[in-house]
Design a protein around this motif. Structure first.
Motif, PDB file in Angstrom:
ATOM      1  N   TYR A  80       0.806  -1.211   0.000  1.00 54.19           N
ATOM      2  CA  TYR A  80       0.000   0.000   0.000  1.00 54.19           C
ATOM      3  C   TYR A  80       0.851   1.278   0.000  1.00 54.19           C
ATOM      4  O   TYR A  80       0.312   2.371   0.126  1.00 54.19           O
ATOM      5  CB  TYR A  80      -0.912   0.004   1.239  1.00 54.19           C
ATOM      6  N   GLU A  81       2.144   1.113  -0.131  1.00 53.56           N
ATOM      7  CA  GLU A  81       3.077   2.242  -0.084  1.00 53.56           C
ATOM      8  C   GLU A  81       4.337   1.886  -0.862  1.00 53.56           C
ATOM      9  O   GLU A  81       4.532   0.707  -1.206  1.00 53.56           O
ATOM     10  CB  GLU A  81       3.428   2.557   1.366  1.00 53.56           C
ATOM     11  N   PRO A  82       5.191   2.833  -1.166  1.00 56.44           N
ATOM     12  CA  PRO A  82       6.416   2.526  -1.901  1.00 56.44           C
ATOM     13  C   PRO A  82       7.270   1.488  -1.174  1.00 56.44           C
ATOM     14  O   PRO A  82       7.439   1.561   0.050  1.00 56.44           O
ATOM     15  CB  PRO A  82       7.127   3.881  -1.975  1.00 56.44           C
ATOM     16  N   LEU A  83       7.818   0.539  -1.931  1.00 48.92           N
ATOM     17  CA  LEU A  83       8.643  -0.503  -1.328  1.00 48.92           C
ATOM     18  C   LEU A  83       9.915   0.067  -0.714  1.00 48.92           C
ATOM     19  O   LEU A  83      10.429  -0.444   0.276  1.00 48.92           O
ATOM     20  CB  LEU A  83       9.005  -1.552  -2.383  1.00 48.92           C
ATOM     21  N   GLY A  84      10.435   1.142  -1.311  1.00 47.88           N
ATOM     22  CA  GLY A  84      11.679   1.732  -0.820  1.00 47.88           C
ATOM     23  C   GLY A  84      11.563   2.370   0.552  1.00 47.88           C
ATOM     24  O   GLY A  84      12.564   2.549   1.245  1.00 47.88           O
ATOM     25  N   THR A  85      10.347   2.716   0.949  1.00 51.31           N
ATOM     26  CA  THR A  85      10.130   3.310   2.282  1.00 51.31           C
ATOM     27  C   THR A  85       9.068   2.504   3.037  1.00 51.31           C
ATOM     28  O   THR A  85       8.356   3.045   3.895  1.00 51.31           O
ATOM     29  CB  THR A  85       9.673   4.777   2.154  1.00 51.31           C
ATOM     30  N   GLY A  95      -4.820   3.558  -2.959  1.00 48.38           N
ATOM     31  CA  GLY A  95      -5.252   2.224  -3.370  1.00 48.38           C
ATOM     32  C   GLY A  95      -4.196   1.208  -2.952  1.00 48.38           C
ATOM     33  O   GLY A  95      -3.554   1.368  -1.911  1.00 48.38           O
ATOM     34  N   LYS A  96      -3.980   0.193  -3.781  1.00 45.71           N
ATOM     35  CA  LYS A  96      -3.000  -0.844  -3.435  1.00 45.71           C
ATOM     36  C   LYS A  96      -2.442  -1.486  -4.702  1.00 45.71           C
ATOM     37  O   LYS A  96      -2.964  -1.294  -5.808  1.00 45.71           O
ATOM     38  CB  LYS A  96      -3.646  -1.911  -2.551  1.00 45.71           C
ATOM     39  N   VAL A  97      -1.379  -2.271  -4.514  1.00 48.76           N
ATOM     40  CA  VAL A  97      -0.759  -3.024  -5.607  1.00 48.76           C
ATOM     41  C   VAL A  97      -0.681  -4.490  -5.194  1.00 48.76           C
ATOM     42  O   VAL A  97      -0.134  -4.809  -4.136  1.00 48.76           O
ATOM     43  CB  VAL A  97       0.667  -2.511  -5.924  1.00 48.76           C
ATOM     44  N   SER A  98      -1.224  -5.372  -6.012  1.00 46.56           N
ATOM     45  CA  SER A  98      -1.082  -6.810  -5.795  1.00 46.56           C
ATOM     46  C   SER A  98      -0.106  -7.345  -6.828  1.00 46.56           C
ATOM     47  O   SER A  98      -0.307  -7.165  -8.034  1.00 46.56           O
ATOM     48  CB  SER A  98      -2.431  -7.528  -5.920  1.00 46.56           C
ATOM     49  N   ALA A  99       0.957  -7.990  -6.363  1.00 48.20           N
ATOM     50  CA  ALA A  99       2.019  -8.461  -7.253  1.00 48.20           C
ATOM     51  C   ALA A  99       2.097  -9.984  -7.225  1.00 48.20           C
ATOM     52  O   ALA A  99       2.002 -10.608  -6.159  1.00 48.20           O
ATOM     53  CB  ALA A  99       3.349  -7.852  -6.833  1.00 48.20           C
ATOM     54  N   ALA A 130      -8.834   3.315  -4.554  1.00 45.51           N
ATOM     55  CA  ALA A 130      -9.263   3.318  -3.151  1.00 45.51           C
ATOM     56  C   ALA A 130     -10.566   2.551  -2.939  1.00 45.51           C
ATOM     57  O   ALA A 130     -10.860   2.104  -1.822  1.00 45.51           O
ATOM     58  CB  ALA A 130      -9.413   4.754  -2.668  1.00 45.51           C
ATOM     59  N   GLU A 131     -11.354   2.391  -4.025  1.00 43.70           N
ATOM     60  CA  GLU A 131     -12.607   1.630  -3.925  1.00 43.70           C
ATOM     61  C   GLU A 131     -12.411   0.158  -4.287  1.00 43.70           C
ATOM     62  O   GLU A 131     -13.383  -0.572  -4.499  1.00 43.70           O
ATOM     63  CB  GLU A 131     -13.673   2.241  -4.849  1.00 43.70           C
ATOM     64  N   ASN A 132     -11.155  -0.272  -4.406  1.00 46.01           N
ATOM     65  CA  ASN A 132     -10.797  -1.660  -4.708  1.00 46.01           C
ATOM     66  C   ASN A 132     -11.179  -2.072  -6.133  1.00 46.01           C
ATOM     67  O   ASN A 132     -11.390  -3.259  -6.419  1.00 46.01           O
ATOM     68  CB  ASN A 132     -11.443  -2.625  -3.703  1.00 46.01           C
ATOM     69  N   ASN A 133     -11.252  -1.085  -7.024  1.00 49.79           N
ATOM     70  CA  ASN A 133     -11.496  -1.379  -8.435  1.00 49.79           C
ATOM     71  C   ASN A 133     -10.164  -1.530  -9.170  1.00 49.79           C
ATOM     72  O   ASN A 133      -9.216  -0.781  -8.922  1.00 49.79           O
ATOM     73  CB  ASN A 133     -12.306  -0.250  -9.086  1.00 49.79           C
ATOM     74  N   LYS A 134     -10.091  -2.501 -10.075  1.00 50.26           N
ATOM     75  CA  LYS A 134      -8.881  -2.674 -10.871  1.00 50.26           C
ATOM     76  C   LYS A 134      -8.683  -1.487 -11.808  1.00 50.26           C
ATOM     77  O   LYS A 134      -9.635  -1.026 -12.452  1.00 50.26           O
ATOM     78  CB  LYS A 134      -8.963  -3.960 -11.698  1.00 50.26           C
ATOM     79  N   ILE A 135      -7.450  -0.984 -11.848  1.00 51.79           N
ATOM     80  CA  ILE A 135      -7.156   0.153 -12.718  1.00 51.79           C
ATOM     81  C   ILE A 135      -6.378  -0.308 -13.948  1.00 51.79           C
ATOM     82  O   ILE A 135      -6.863  -0.272 -15.068  1.00 51.79           O
ATOM     83  CB  ILE A 135      -6.332   1.235 -11.977  1.00 51.79           C
ATOM     84  N   PRO A 176      -0.012   3.981 -12.271  1.00 54.42           N
ATOM     85  CA  PRO A 176      -0.997   5.062 -12.407  1.00 54.42           C
ATOM     86  C   PRO A 176      -0.377   6.386 -11.944  1.00 54.42           C
ATOM     87  O   PRO A 176       0.480   6.398 -11.054  1.00 54.42           O
ATOM     88  CB  PRO A 176      -2.132   4.628 -11.479  1.00 54.42           C
ATOM     89  N   ALA A 177      -0.789   7.477 -12.527  1.00 57.05           N
ATOM     90  CA  ALA A 177      -0.203   8.783 -12.232  1.00 57.05           C
ATOM     91  C   ALA A 177      -0.275   9.120 -10.740  1.00 57.05           C
ATOM     92  O   ALA A 177       0.686   9.651 -10.165  1.00 57.05           O
ATOM     93  CB  ALA A 177      -0.905   9.868 -13.052  1.00 57.05           C
ATOM     94  N   SER A 178      -1.372   8.782 -10.096  1.00 54.09           N
ATOM     95  CA  SER A 178      -1.532   9.098  -8.672  1.00 54.09           C
ATOM     96  C   SER A 178      -0.574   8.274  -7.808  1.00 54.09           C
ATOM     97  O   SER A 178      -0.084   8.746  -6.785  1.00 54.09           O
ATOM     98  CB  SER A 178      -2.984   8.856  -8.233  1.00 54.09           C
TER      99      SER A 178
END
Length: 201
Positions: A80-85, A95-99, A130-135, A176-178
């Motif tokens: 839910y946040e940058p991996l580097g931090t 939102g989030k990233v599922s890898a 943020a609404e759990n929709n795939k982008i 995504p840009a955001s």
């Protein structure tokens, strides 16, 4: 006298030879058979308890020689946040990233059970708002450079590998840009410990 001396020498020789063969047989009996295959995972899976990272990992290893090990890894996580931090980010993604990834690794035992590993992992990333929709989807190349030590138990069938790794992701596409606005200032690497456990057969 000479005959008696030769007889004594011959007896001593046969006794020593017999003990040597007995010792070799005992050593061979005590040494465990060379087990080429291994399956394992990370003890950090316990972090899934009370967390929403959905982290899962499964490793398969094939021991080419006593010192060379080839590995394949299946891994997935959600962040839910940058991996580097990760864990200390000032701002989270909207939102989030599922890898979902497959890794290929080469492990070299340098001295006794001290090892180094190089492992590239290829991730397909699914972005959610943020609404759990795939982008949209993206690709990530995730590199690991690992140094650790293998502790073995129960006739070398069970092993535990505490290690420390430099993790670096030079390729991270189609954000995504955001998300990219938050990711922009974060480093593309980090140092992390790891703790894997496995079973050889």
């Amino acid at each position: 006298m000479k005959t008696q001396l030769m007889t004594i020498i011959a007896l001593i020789w046969f006794i020593l030879l017999g003990q040597n063969h007995s010792s070799l047989a005992q050593t061979k009996k005590e040494e465990p058979a060379f087990k080429r295959h291994a399956v394992g995972s990370s003890l950090f899976l316990l972090g899934n308890i009370g967390d929403s990272v959905n982290f899962f990992q499964l490793n398969y290893g094939y021991r080419l020689t006593q010192k060379d090990n080839f590995m394949v890894e299946a891994i997935t996580w959600t962040y839910y946040e940058p991996l580097g931090t990760y864990g200390s980010s000032e701002e989270l993604y909207p939102g989030k990233v599922s890898a979902y990834g497959i890794g290929l690794g080469y492990q070299r035992f340098l001295w006794k059970n001290l090892f180094s590993t190089v492992e590239p992992t290829f991730f397909l990333q699914q972005f959610y708002d943020a609404e759990n929709n795939k982008i949209q989807k993206g690709f990530q190349l995730y590199l690991q450079f690992i140094v650790g030590y293998r502790f073995e138990f129960f006739n070398k069938r069970i092993f535990l590998e505490p290690a420390y790794a430099l993790k670096y992701w030079p390729v991270n596409t189609n954000f995504p840009a955001s998300f990219a606005a938050i990711e922009k200032e974060a480093p593309k690497y980090k140092f992390e410990p790891s703790l894997n456990v496995g079973f050889r057969f």
